[in-house]
Design an enzyme around this catalytic site. Structure first.
Site, PDB file in Angstrom:
ATOM      1  N   GLU A 136       0.819  -1.216   0.000  1.00 30.63           N
ATOM      2  CA  GLU A 136       0.000   0.000   0.000  1.00 30.63           C
ATOM      3  C   GLU A 136       0.850   1.263   0.000  1.00 30.63           C
ATOM      4  O   GLU A 136       0.349   2.351   0.302  1.00 30.63           O
ATOM      5  CB  GLU A 136      -0.935  -0.009   1.204  1.00 30.63           C
ATOM      6  CG  GLU A 136      -1.971  -1.119   1.170  1.00 30.63           C
ATOM      7  CD  GLU A 136      -2.936  -1.016   2.322  1.00 30.63           C
ATOM      8  OE1 GLU A 136      -3.881  -0.207   2.231  1.00 30.63           O
ATOM      9  OE2 GLU A 136      -2.753  -1.731   3.317  1.00 30.63           O
ATOM     10  N   SER A 196      -6.186  -2.688   1.234  1.00 32.13           N
ATOM     11  CA  SER A 196      -6.440  -2.264  -0.149  1.00 32.13           C
ATOM     12  C   SER A 196      -6.804  -3.428  -1.057  1.00 32.13           C
ATOM     13  O   SER A 196      -6.577  -3.390  -2.259  1.00 32.13           O
ATOM     14  CB  SER A 196      -5.214  -1.528  -0.722  1.00 32.13           C
ATOM     15  OG  SER A 196      -5.065  -0.265  -0.121  1.00 32.13           O
ATOM     16  N   TYR A 224      -9.139   2.105  -6.734  1.00 37.98           N
ATOM     17  CA  TYR A 224      -8.303   3.250  -7.061  1.00 37.98           C
ATOM     18  C   TYR A 224      -8.355   3.674  -8.530  1.00 37.98           C
ATOM     19  O   TYR A 224      -7.639   4.585  -8.926  1.00 37.98           O
ATOM     20  CB  TYR A 224      -6.856   2.962  -6.640  1.00 37.98           C
ATOM     21  CG  TYR A 224      -6.759   2.639  -5.173  1.00 37.98           C
ATOM     22  CD1 TYR A 224      -7.057   3.599  -4.211  1.00 37.98           C
ATOM     23  CD2 TYR A 224      -6.417   1.361  -4.741  1.00 37.98           C
ATOM     24  CE1 TYR A 224      -7.008   3.302  -2.858  1.00 37.98           C
ATOM     25  CE2 TYR A 224      -6.361   1.060  -3.383  1.00 37.98           C
ATOM     26  CZ  TYR A 224      -6.653   2.029  -2.455  1.00 37.98           C
ATOM     27  OH  TYR A 224      -6.610   1.728  -1.118  1.00 37.98           O
ATOM     28  N   ARG A 266     -12.487   3.160  10.308  1.00 41.49           N
ATOM     29  CA  ARG A 266     -13.554   2.877   9.342  1.00 41.49           C
ATOM     30  C   ARG A 266     -13.943   1.415   9.485  1.00 41.49           C
ATOM     31  O   ARG A 266     -13.080   0.532   9.450  1.00 41.49           O
ATOM     32  CB  ARG A 266     -13.064   3.140   7.918  1.00 41.49           C
ATOM     33  CG  ARG A 266     -14.201   3.226   6.888  1.00 41.49           C
ATOM     34  CD  ARG A 266     -13.669   3.275   5.472  1.00 41.49           C
ATOM     35  NE  ARG A 266     -13.282   1.952   4.999  1.00 41.49           N
ATOM     36  CZ  ARG A 266     -12.187   1.699   4.269  1.00 41.49           C
ATOM     37  NH1 ARG A 266     -11.364   2.675   3.922  1.00 41.49           N
ATOM     38  NH2 ARG A 266     -11.914   0.466   3.880  1.00 41.49           N
ATOM     39  N   ASP A 297     -16.218  -1.616   7.936  1.00 46.42           N
ATOM     40  CA  ASP A 297     -16.841  -2.005   6.669  1.00 46.42           C
ATOM     41  C   ASP A 297     -17.773  -3.194   6.873  1.00 46.42           C
ATOM     42  O   ASP A 297     -17.382  -4.198   7.500  1.00 46.42           O
ATOM     43  CB  ASP A 297     -15.769  -2.374   5.636  1.00 46.42           C
ATOM     44  CG  ASP A 297     -14.787  -1.240   5.375  1.00 46.42           C
ATOM     45  OD1 ASP A 297     -15.075  -0.099   5.784  1.00 46.42           O
ATOM     46  OD2 ASP A 297     -13.738  -1.507   4.765  1.00 46.42           O
ATOM     47  N   GLU A 312     -14.459  -5.797   7.690  1.00 47.81           N
ATOM     48  CA  GLU A 312     -13.185  -5.536   8.356  1.00 47.81           C
ATOM     49  C   GLU A 312     -13.222  -4.179   9.042  1.00 47.81           C
ATOM     50  O   GLU A 312     -14.133  -3.371   8.832  1.00 47.81           O
ATOM     51  CB  GLU A 312     -12.022  -5.592   7.370  1.00 47.81           C
ATOM     52  CG  GLU A 312     -12.088  -4.539   6.271  1.00 47.81           C
ATOM     53  CD  GLU A 312     -10.940  -4.660   5.287  1.00 47.81           C
ATOM     54  OE1 GLU A 312     -10.405  -5.781   5.127  1.00 47.81           O
ATOM     55  OE2 GLU A 312     -10.578  -3.640   4.683  1.00 47.81           O
ATOM     56  N   ASN A 367     -10.664  -0.784   9.749  1.00 45.77           N
ATOM     57  CA  ASN A 367      -9.445  -0.093   9.317  1.00 45.77           C
ATOM     58  C   ASN A 367      -9.125   1.021  10.300  1.00 45.77           C
ATOM     59  O   ASN A 367      -9.898   1.971  10.439  1.00 45.77           O
ATOM     60  CB  ASN A 367      -9.637   0.513   7.918  1.00 45.77           C
ATOM     61  CG  ASN A 367      -9.945  -0.534   6.878  1.00 45.77           C
ATOM     62  OD1 ASN A 367      -9.048  -1.067   6.246  1.00 45.77           O
ATOM     63  ND2 ASN A 367     -11.218  -0.849   6.708  1.00 45.77           N
ATOM     64  N   GLY A 416      -7.725   4.985   4.055  1.00 47.33           N
ATOM     65  CA  GLY A 416      -7.314   5.968   3.062  1.00 47.33           C
ATOM     66  C   GLY A 416      -7.719   7.369   3.487  1.00 47.33           C
ATOM     67  O   GLY A 416      -8.817   7.574   4.012  1.00 47.33           O
TER      68      GLY A 416
END
Length: 308
Positions: free
Chosen positions: A16, A154, A219, A257, A259, A271, A273, A277
């Protein structure tokens, strides 16, 4: 009044690296120059620390730079960064830093451990099994599955496997990124994220991808983010409660974050985070923007909370 010296760390020794460079550059550019002096540091793919001009300075000099700063922003995603590694370095160096500490970073990066904690909280996760390089040959085909490294981000090394013939290659690819892999049943549902900052929960964001939400989809700019996500209040409340429970159980700090998949049976955790990002167009700033928080304001809040 003197400006706050803020070390912004980007890069990292993992897949990443480029994503982290983009996040760190955006963060440094967004800091109010009247209040902050951004001090850039980069970790090269080989682990070498570099200064703001890109010159190699080594770990010893980098620690000296960090200790000359008032606060650090470790904007490094994935292993050797988000997994508690950088937090440990900053703790030992005595440098205040935004984001989660060593334990929550390590726990959240380990998707298997995160599943165990979620299950203990009564939060559903995709049924799955853990394999290593030694045991992967015993992974039998049971139908469509998602194969993923236990500790990577990612969507690197993540494969949606639709037939038995593709399973060995998917396992090998995941094992390229980690020495443990998860093989999970495919969950049918909408992909919805929520960000948490201490007790504050953002509006939910729905990820609308054309197919599998892999590295390229994340991305390439082809994915649509809907925020606030068009979901009913009951489903939204269930997501918020689950996100807050995980944030607290893991011991997160700053922004995390979380998810989910929203299914007919309720939320299913994907998951967590702890350093997601962080460009202005990433999911987390989009969610805070929907709550009325500007990007510089969000960064300012993270720094103020850390220094307080």
């Amino acid at each position: 009044m003197s400006r706050i010296r803020a070390a912004v760390i980007g890069g990292g020794r993992n897949g990443e690296h480029q994503v982290s460079l983009a996040s760190a550059a955006a963060v440094a550019a967004a800091l109010d120059p009247d209040r902050y002096q951004a001090v850039r540091l980069t970790i090269a793919p080989d682990g070498t620390w570099r200064d703001g001009a890109g010159a190699p300075i080594g770990l010893h000099a980098a620690v000296s730079v960090l200790q000359s700063c008032d606060v650090a922003l470790p904007i490094v995603h994935g292993p050797h960064g988000e997994d508690g590694t950088l937090a440990a370095l900053l703790e030992l160096a005595g440098v205040p830093y935004i984001g989660s500490g060593v334990r929550p970073g390590a726990l959240a990066m380990d998707k298997w451990v995160t599943k165990l904690i979620a299950s203990a909280l009564g939060i559903a996760t995709a049924p799955g099994r853990l394999f290593t390089a030694r045991t992967a040959a015993g992974c039998a085909w049971t139908g469509p599955v998602v194969v993923k490294p236990v500790a990577a981000g990612s969507s690197l090394g993540v494969c949606l496997v639709r037939d038995a013939e593709s399973l060995p290659a998917a396992l090998a690819e995941a094992l390229r990124h980690d020495d443990r892999v998860l093989v999970e049943e495919v969950v049918t549902g909408r992909e919805v994220d929520i960000a948490v900052l201490d007790g504050f929960v953002t509006p939910a964001l729905e990820v609308v991808a054309d197919g599998f939400f892999d590295y390229e989809a994340k991305y390439s700019g082809s994915t649509v983010f809907r925020v606030p996500a068009p979901i009913d209040p009951a489903a939204c409340k269930a997501l918020e409660d689950a996100a807050l429970a995980l944030y607290d159980a893991l011991g997160c700090r700053g922004v995390a974050r979380v998810d989910f998949f929203v299914t007919e049976a309720g939320p299913v955790l994907n998951e967590v985070n702890t350093m997601p990002g962080f460009t202005e167009h990433s999911q987390v700033p989009r969610m805070f923007a929907a709550a009325g928080w500007g990007y510089p304001e969000l960064l300012d809040r993270l720094i103020r909370d850390t220094l307080a």
